[in-house]
Design a protein around this motif. Sequence first.
Motif, PDB file in Angstrom:
ATOM      1  N   LEU A 126       0.995  -1.140  -0.109  1.00 18.35           N
ATOM      2  CA  LEU A 126      -0.161   0.066  -0.070  1.00 18.35           C
ATOM      3  C   LEU A 126       1.001   1.044   0.100  1.00 18.35           C
ATOM      4  N   GLN A 127       0.775   2.018  -1.033  1.00 21.55           N
ATOM      5  CA  GLN A 127       1.334   3.453  -1.047  1.00 21.55           C
ATOM      6  C   GLN A 127       0.471   4.695  -1.029  1.00 21.55           C
ATOM      7  N   ALA A 128       1.156   5.787  -0.390  1.00 23.84           N
ATOM      8  CA  ALA A 128       0.305   6.975  -0.604  1.00 23.84           C
ATOM      9  C   ALA A 128       0.235   7.518  -2.096  1.00 23.84           C
ATOM     10  N   PRO A 129      -0.735   8.207  -2.550  1.00 26.83           N
ATOM     11  CA  PRO A 129      -0.652   8.725  -3.866  1.00 26.83           C
ATOM     12  C   PRO A 129       0.375   9.462  -3.986  1.00 26.83           C
ATOM     13  N   ARG A 130       1.323   9.410  -5.046  1.00 24.86           N
ATOM     14  CA  ARG A 130       2.364  10.110  -5.333  1.00 24.86           C
ATOM     15  C   ARG A 130       2.294  11.482  -5.101  1.00 24.86           C
ATOM     16  N   GLY A 131       3.475  11.987  -4.658  1.00 25.97           N
ATOM     17  CA  GLY A 131       3.690  13.518  -4.397  1.00 25.97           C
ATOM     18  C   GLY A 131       3.178  14.283  -3.056  1.00 25.97           C
ATOM     19  N   THR A 132       3.523  13.989  -1.964  1.00 28.86           N
ATOM     20  CA  THR A 132       3.246  15.137  -1.264  1.00 28.86           C
ATOM     21  C   THR A 132       4.440  15.104  -0.355  1.00 28.86           C
ATOM     22  N   LEU A 133       4.763  16.478   0.415  1.00 28.70           N
ATOM     23  CA  LEU A 133       5.759  16.490   1.212  1.00 28.70           C
ATOM     24  C   LEU A 133       5.712  16.871   2.651  1.00 28.70           C
ATOM     25  N   ASP A 134       6.708  16.401   3.273  1.00 35.84           N
ATOM     26  CA  ASP A 134       6.972  16.695   4.595  1.00 35.84           C
ATOM     27  C   ASP A 134       5.802  16.227   5.460  1.00 35.84           C
ATOM     28  N   VAL A 135       5.384  14.826   5.034  1.00 43.84           N
ATOM     29  CA  VAL A 135       4.309  14.601   6.094  1.00 43.84           C
ATOM     30  C   VAL A 135       4.733  13.810   7.235  1.00 43.84           C
ATOM     31  N   LEU A 136       6.103  13.178   7.025  1.00 45.11           N
ATOM     32  CA  LEU A 136       6.593  12.521   8.268  1.00 45.11           C
ATOM     33  C   LEU A 136       7.725  13.283   9.030  1.00 45.11           C
ATOM     34  N   PRO A 137       7.795  13.024  10.356  1.00 41.42           N
ATOM     35  CA  PRO A 137       8.796  13.565  11.142  1.00 41.42           C
ATOM     36  C   PRO A 137      10.072  13.520  10.605  1.00 41.42           C
ATOM     37  N   PRO A 138      10.886  14.658  10.670  1.00 40.62           N
ATOM     38  CA  PRO A 138      10.724  15.683  11.076  1.00 40.62           C
ATOM     39  C   PRO A 138      10.057  16.717  10.384  1.00 40.62           C
ATOM     40  N   GLY A 139       9.949  16.650   9.105  1.00 37.80           N
ATOM     41  CA  GLY A 139       9.453  17.514   8.295  1.00 37.80           C
ATOM     42  C   GLY A 139       7.943  18.116   8.418  1.00 37.80           C
ATOM     43  N   ALA A 140       7.151  17.291   9.028  1.00 39.13           N
ATOM     44  CA  ALA A 140       5.777  17.640   9.250  1.00 39.13           C
ATOM     45  C   ALA A 140       5.788  18.487  10.374  1.00 39.13           C
ATOM     46  N   ARG A 141       6.651  18.651  11.259  1.00 40.13           N
ATOM     47  CA  ARG A 141       7.129  19.631  12.391  1.00 40.13           C
ATOM     48  C   ARG A 141       6.904  21.136  11.452  1.00 40.13           C
ATOM     49  N   ARG A 142       7.687  21.101  10.329  1.00 39.62           N
ATOM     50  CA  ARG A 142       7.652  22.536   9.829  1.00 39.62           C
ATOM     51  C   ARG A 142       6.551  23.046   9.202  1.00 39.62           C
ATOM     52  N   ARG A 143       5.721  22.172   8.912  1.00 39.44           N
ATOM     53  CA  ARG A 143       4.171  22.360   8.434  1.00 39.44           C
ATOM     54  C   ARG A 143       3.487  23.296   9.603  1.00 39.44           C
ATOM     55  N   LEU A 144       3.641  22.542  10.745  1.00 36.82           N
ATOM     56  CA  LEU A 144       2.977  23.168  11.898  1.00 36.82           C
ATOM     57  C   LEU A 144       3.482  24.524  12.217  1.00 36.82           C
ATOM     58  N   ASP A 145       4.919  24.479  12.124  1.00 37.88           N
ATOM     59  CA  ASP A 145       5.369  25.621  12.526  1.00 37.88           C
ATOM     60  C   ASP A 145       5.011  26.996  11.629  1.00 37.88           C
ATOM     61  N   VAL A 146       4.690  26.640  10.470  1.00 40.97           N
ATOM     62  CA  VAL A 146       4.346  27.680   9.263  1.00 40.97           C
ATOM     63  C   VAL A 146       2.904  28.061   9.549  1.00 40.97           C
ATOM     64  N   VAL A 147       2.069  27.106  10.003  1.00 42.17           N
ATOM     65  CA  VAL A 147       0.801  27.341  10.351  1.00 42.17           C
ATOM     66  C   VAL A 147       0.832  28.295  11.714  1.00 42.17           C
ATOM     67  N   ALA A 148       1.571  27.954  12.767  1.00 45.94           N
ATOM     68  CA  ALA A 148       1.834  28.633  13.913  1.00 45.94           C
ATOM     69  C   ALA A 148       2.076  30.128  13.585  1.00 45.94           C
ATOM     70  N   ILE A 149       2.898  30.287  12.593  1.00 36.03           N
ATOM     71  CA  ILE A 149       3.495  31.643  12.264  1.00 36.03           C
ATOM     72  C   ILE A 149       2.124  32.404  11.586  1.00 36.03           C
ATOM     73  N   ALA A 150       1.478  31.613  10.839  1.00 32.70           N
ATOM     74  CA  ALA A 150       0.167  32.332  10.279  1.00 32.70           C
ATOM     75  C   ALA A 150      -0.895  32.637  11.293  1.00 32.70           C
ATOM     76  N   ASP A 151      -1.094  31.824  12.405  1.00 31.53           N
ATOM     77  CA  ASP A 151      -1.928  31.996  13.398  1.00 31.53           C
ATOM     78  C   ASP A 151      -1.363  33.333  14.289  1.00 31.53           C
ATOM     79  N   ASP A 152      -0.243  33.641  14.412  1.00 26.21           N
ATOM     80  CA  ASP A 152       0.215  34.648  15.268  1.00 26.21           C
ATOM     81  C   ASP A 152      -0.125  35.841  14.445  1.00 26.21           C
ATOM     82  N   VAL A 153       0.563  35.859  13.102  1.00 26.58           N
ATOM     83  CA  VAL A 153       0.393  37.070  12.390  1.00 26.58           C
ATOM     84  C   VAL A 153      -0.983  37.560  12.057  1.00 26.58           C
ATOM     85  N   LEU A 154      -1.837  36.421  11.623  1.00 24.15           N
ATOM     86  CA  LEU A 154      -3.287  36.703  11.204  1.00 24.15           C
ATOM     87  C   LEU A 154      -3.931  37.157  12.623  1.00 24.15           C
TER      88      LEU A 154
END
Length: 369
Positions: free
Chosen positions: A4-32
């Motif tokens: 079983l495989q995920a559909p091709r092509g998505t980024l940073d969904v495993l640790p440690p990359g997925a952390r960076r996604r949350l960091d970006v969302v946290a920045i948006a939360d703060d700024v907005l």
Amino acid sequence: MKKLQAPRGTLDVLPPGARRRLDVVAIADDVLGRAGYEPMETPVFEDTEVFARGVGESTDIVQKEMFTFEDKAGRSLTLRPEATAGICRAYIEHGMHKLPQPVKVWYAGPFFRHEAPQAGRFRQFTQIDAEAIGSDDPTLDAELILLLAEILERAGTGPSRLRLSSLGTPETRADYLEELKRFLRAREGELSEDVRALLDSAGMEYEIDPTLVRGLDYYTRTVFEVESERLGAQAALGGGGRYDGLVEELGGPPTPGVGWAVGVERMLLAAGDSPGEPAERLFIAIAKPDAARIGFQLARDLREAGFRVETEQAGRSLKGQLKQADRLGAFATVILGDSIEVKDMQTGHQREAGSLDQVLGLVREVTRA
Ligand code: AMP
């Protein structure tokens, strides 16, 4: 058994990359959040009509890129390809025009487009989306553009180019692209003057680009796109504009609105290895067996003080633990042995804490150094 495989092509969904996604969302939360934008969620799928009418029947998104399916009751549903139509549908459905205007909201989540996957283009991707509905005050256009720029700056996406244009209104919009371009060039001087003045006074650089055409039908007047030179063919980090006719198109009262969407995967691609703000990460090394319990409690205390703290939980040697701290990117390691030491992971410099109470102070000194 079939692998079983995920559909091709998505980024940073495993640790440690997925952390960076949350960091970006946290920045948006703060700024907005500081500008009064409140989080709001919409469903992952909607009645197909919401997008057909909202995004526009003739657009590539509606013609070619939607994941559309029938449910068991024979209704046509579509995985959302963008956020604005769903947010406007909710604005109408929940009578949000009765709230104090403008209604300012933001959202981060998955979106779906049936496109050929390539670098920076996926079939499931993540957008951060901000909208201000219910006012045509041009300070909203300028505010949103400046907020987007601040998020990109804090996320470390590097140099980018802001292209700005105006589409006029549907009544004045020409049928053919060439005619449209001629029309816009002729009107260039008077385009979005308020927005431009506000951006000028905020020191924001932009280019007026009358050739800017966005792939969604609902835009009127201001449109903009931010491109990064660090991205390849898919150079757009984000974009948006005014959609003064959209709420009415979806069956609501005449209501102006303005908003943008930015792609999280493209932000991470542009930010490279060093996105966002340095995480204040700490490691607690256990250098003698009976220190494990003290370490467990100290980790809790330091987390409460605002740090991201991990302690040794795999029985490694002290050398192995320091290596692990390094791998995690800890800025300091607290070593609990016969003495209590705080090690600056950058300089290697180590200081002794007289007691557990002094650890926090020493750790803070390392962050300030
Ligand atoms: P759009 O609404 O098409 O302007 O999209 C806004 C932003 O979402 C784009 O600038 C991209 O950063 C991101 N985006 C759109 N489509 C995709 C996709 N298929 N894969 C990854 N990111 C996307």
